[in-house]
Enzyme design. Structure first.
Site, PDB file in Angstrom:
ATOM      1  N   ASN A 137       0.917  -1.187   0.011  1.00 25.13           N
ATOM      2  CA  ASN A 137      -0.145  -0.014  -0.180  1.00 25.13           C
ATOM      3  C   ASN A 137       0.904   1.371   0.155  1.00 25.13           C
ATOM      4  O   ASN A 137       0.109   2.121  -0.458  1.00 25.13           O
ATOM      5  CB  ASN A 137      -1.224   0.046   1.125  1.00 25.13           C
ATOM      6  CG  ASN A 137      -0.565  -0.200   2.573  1.00 25.13           C
ATOM      7  OD1 ASN A 137       0.787  -0.532   2.572  1.00 25.13           O
ATOM      8  ND2 ASN A 137      -1.187   0.105   3.492  1.00 25.13           N
ATOM      9  N   GLU A 142       4.724  -3.914  12.673  1.00 22.63           N
ATOM     10  CA  GLU A 142       3.309  -2.806  12.258  1.00 22.63           C
ATOM     11  C   GLU A 142       2.222  -3.672  11.726  1.00 22.63           C
ATOM     12  O   GLU A 142       2.312  -3.913  10.552  1.00 22.63           O
ATOM     13  CB  GLU A 142       3.912  -1.704  11.615  1.00 22.63           C
ATOM     14  CG  GLU A 142       2.963  -0.397  11.651  1.00 22.63           C
ATOM     15  CD  GLU A 142       2.096  -0.287  10.616  1.00 22.63           C
ATOM     16  OE1 GLU A 142       0.997  -0.797  10.815  1.00 22.63           O
ATOM     17  OE2 GLU A 142       2.637   0.211   9.365  1.00 22.63           O
ATOM     18  N   CYS A 188      -3.472   1.149   6.822  1.00 17.77           N
ATOM     19  CA  CYS A 188      -3.610   0.620   8.207  1.00 17.77           C
ATOM     20  C   CYS A 188      -4.127   1.574   9.152  1.00 17.77           C
ATOM     21  O   CYS A 188      -4.778   1.319  10.216  1.00 17.77           O
ATOM     22  CB  CYS A 188      -2.402   0.133   8.570  1.00 17.77           C
ATOM     23  SG  CYS A 188      -1.724  -1.137   7.802  1.00 17.77           S
ATOM     24  N   GLU A 234       8.190   2.921  14.709  1.00 20.03           N
ATOM     25  CA  GLU A 234       8.821   3.443  13.602  1.00 20.03           C
ATOM     26  C   GLU A 234       8.849   4.807  13.700  1.00 20.03           C
ATOM     27  O   GLU A 234       7.835   5.353  13.863  1.00 20.03           O
ATOM     28  CB  GLU A 234       8.384   2.732  12.315  1.00 20.03           C
ATOM     29  CG  GLU A 234       8.435   1.493  12.296  1.00 20.03           C
ATOM     30  CD  GLU A 234       8.006   0.650  10.881  1.00 20.03           C
ATOM     31  OE1 GLU A 234       7.087   1.076  10.474  1.00 20.03           O
ATOM     32  OE2 GLU A 234       8.755   0.025  10.737  1.00 20.03           O
TER      33      GLU A 234
HETATM   34  C1  SIN Z   1       0.029   2.315   6.614  1.00 16.52           C
HETATM   35  O1  SIN Z   1      -1.141   2.263   6.442  1.00 16.52           O
HETATM   36  O2  SIN Z   1       0.547   1.248   6.829  1.00 16.52           O
HETATM   37  C2  SIN Z   1       1.047   3.737   6.930  1.00 16.52           C
HETATM   38  C3  SIN Z   1       0.181   4.709   6.723  1.00 16.52           C
HETATM   39  C4  SIN Z   1       1.123   5.949   7.427  1.00 16.52           C
HETATM   40  O3  SIN Z   1       2.321   5.975   7.099  1.00 16.52           O
HETATM   41  O4  SIN Z   1       0.292   6.950   7.328  1.00 16.52           O
END
Ligand code: SIN
Length: 493
Positions: free
Chosen positions: A165, A264, A298, A474
């Site tokens: 993604n 994550e 996510c 992270e």
């Molecule tokens: C993710 O959806 O895994 C990361 C999204 C973000 O860094 O804002």
């Protein structure tokens, strides 16, 4: 966009490109001679064919990363930082090409892809700064004839496994702290999006990184890769972004050689609009959070809770504005919602919408696949009303442009409902009451909280979840700790 134009974009973007496994500073074919096709999710057409890495590429990458480790970890932090800043500058210089390749293989609108390249580069510049601020400690002695030193040293060879993604930013969010700490890395991008990652390999080579410090193995089958690196004692760290199901498997696999692991994983973000919120800001925020990358993040709003007094007004405004969002190929300048990554993603959305309507939810907008849909991967942005928390759409991460609106009455009730999930990555709420800001932020069980802010992610803040959403952080000043070991030296004098 006509077929002819897409062909032209493809031709220009990949002019002169020849992809190989990036191992020990060179691009090479896979030992088996096998290749696999990378397809464009917006058209279903094959974009490029890349060598298919297996166990032997994984092994070669570990050999290269392990051989490069002593020199890289001993390189002065300022030199490591300079190389990282150079790579970031090259990414920005080449942003248009990198963003176009990302849109072609991942589908997201070009403006989002450009933004992602900038976001990805920011992890390198932020952690270049952190490389220069790795401190040890001298502690007061425990006896007159002893001195105590605490050193912080690179963990060692790190394997970084990233999702489709965010093909660039999830890589650099791991590479930044790993390289800054003095680790050498083996990156394994998602099967669907290896091209952006291999382009980044070229960027790191152009920036002057020594051979073996950065290695990238593209593969259509993660199992032989993962079996090889997990079994190898020389790999000391695994960092993974992806599903909770795979994350649990990796925890089990890392036990055999006791590797350090950062995860994550999935989320199920609540997005709460209290009746004292600025309504237009709440609507705009919910749309930004929900529809970024067609809902395939996510951290995106998965459950939109709206206080009953403003529910109808909110739903109307939200649906009206959402209906104006242009769905289409991400290469078109006015596209706001691109395709889903594949047909499996669409099946999940169909299942969630069918379950919600069967249990009493009403489709206010969308609810079906987009009509102009050659690849079958476009979904009409959908608004569901009268949703309750016993529906699948609120229990699982939908990962698509579907917004379920759930009414609530009290702060206590909504906090309990928001926390009623095994996941705890991100949560959001909109209010103008300062006391409520503190109360609710403290009570929500999530690693990232956006208050009147739908996009809290940034390199300088810690990103990660609680409960089944992950382990470790992270980004931010703590991000580098995931790649550092603490060593205590006791000196007798
Ligand atoms: C993710 O959806 O895994 C990361 C999204 C973000 O860094 O804002």
């Amino acid at each position: 966009m006509t077929q002819l134009n897409i062909d032209q974009v493809v031709e220009q973007a990949f002019a002169g490109a020849q992809y190989g496994q990036f191992i020990n500073g060179e691009f090479r074919p896979s030992a088996s001679g096998k290749t696999y096709d990378v397809t464009n999710p917006a058209t279903g057409q094959v974009l490029m064919t890349v060598p298919d890495g297996g166990a032997s590429e994984a092994q070669a990458a570990v050999d290269a990363a392990y051989a490069a480790l002593p020199a890289w970890s001993a390189t002065p932090a300022a030199t490591r930082a300079e190389l990282m800043r150079r790579a970031a500058a090259l990414m920005i210089e080449q942003r248009e090409r990198l963003a176009t390749i990302m849109t072609l293989e991942q589908g997201k609108p070009l403006t989002e892809a450009r933004g992602e390249i900038t976001y990805a580069a920011s992890f390198l510049t932020w952690f270049a700064g952190e490389a220069e601020r790795i401190y040890g400690e001298i502690v007061h002695n425990s006896a007159p004839n002893k001195r105590i030193f605490v050193l912080r040293q690179a963990v060692g060879v790190a394997v970084l496994i990233t999702p489709w993604n965010f093909p660039a930013a999830m890589l650099t969010r791991k590479m930044g702290p790993a390289l800054a700490a003095g680790c050498t890395v083996i990156c394994k991008p998602a099967e669907q999006t290896p091209l952006t990652a291999l382009e980044l390999g070229r960027v790191f080579k152009e920036a002057g990184f020594p051979a073996g410090v950065v290695n990238i193995v593209a593969t259509s089958d993660p199992i032989p890769f993962s079996d090889t690196v997990f079994a190898d004692e020389r790999v000391r760290k695994i960092s993974f972004t992806g599903s909770t199901e795979v994350g649990k498997l990796l925890i089990r696999n890392s036990a055999a050689t006791v590797k350090r692991i950062s995860l994550e994983l999935g989320g199920n973000a609540p997005f709460i609009i209290f009746d004292d919120a600025d309504l237009s800001a709440g609507v705009a925020g919910a749309m930004t959070s929900k529809f970024r990358n067609a809902g395939q993040t996510c951290v995106c709003a998965n459950r939109i809770f709206v206080q009953r007094g403003i529910y109808d007004q909110f739903a109307e405004m939200f649906a009206m504005k959402t209906s104006a969002m242009k769905v289409g190929n991400g290469l078109l300048p006015d596209t706001l919602i691109g395709p889903l990554i594949d047909l499996q993603a669409r099946e999940k959305i169909e299942r969630h919408v069918a379950d919600a309507t069967a249990h009493g939810a009403r489709v206010m907008l969308g609810g079906s696949a987009y009509p102009d849909n050659p690849s079958g991967t476009f979904w009409t942005p959908t608004v569901l009303i009268n949703v309750s928390t016993d529906m699948l759409v609120t229990q699982e991460e939908t990962f698509g442009p579907v917004a379920p609106l759930i009414p609530f009455d009290t702060e206590e009730e909504v906090v309990a409902k928001a926390n009623d999930t095994p996941f705890g990555l991100s949560g959001y709420f909109y209010t103008r009451d300062v006391s409520r800001v503190m109360r609710v932020a403290e009570k929500l069980e999530f690693g990232i909280i956006g208050v009147n802010d739908p996009l809290p992610s940034t390199a300088q803040a810690p990103f990660g979840g609680v409960k089944q959403s992950g382990l470790g952080r992270e980004g931010g000043s703590v991000g580098i700790d995931e790649y550092l070991e603490v060593k205590y030296v006791s000196l007798g004098i």
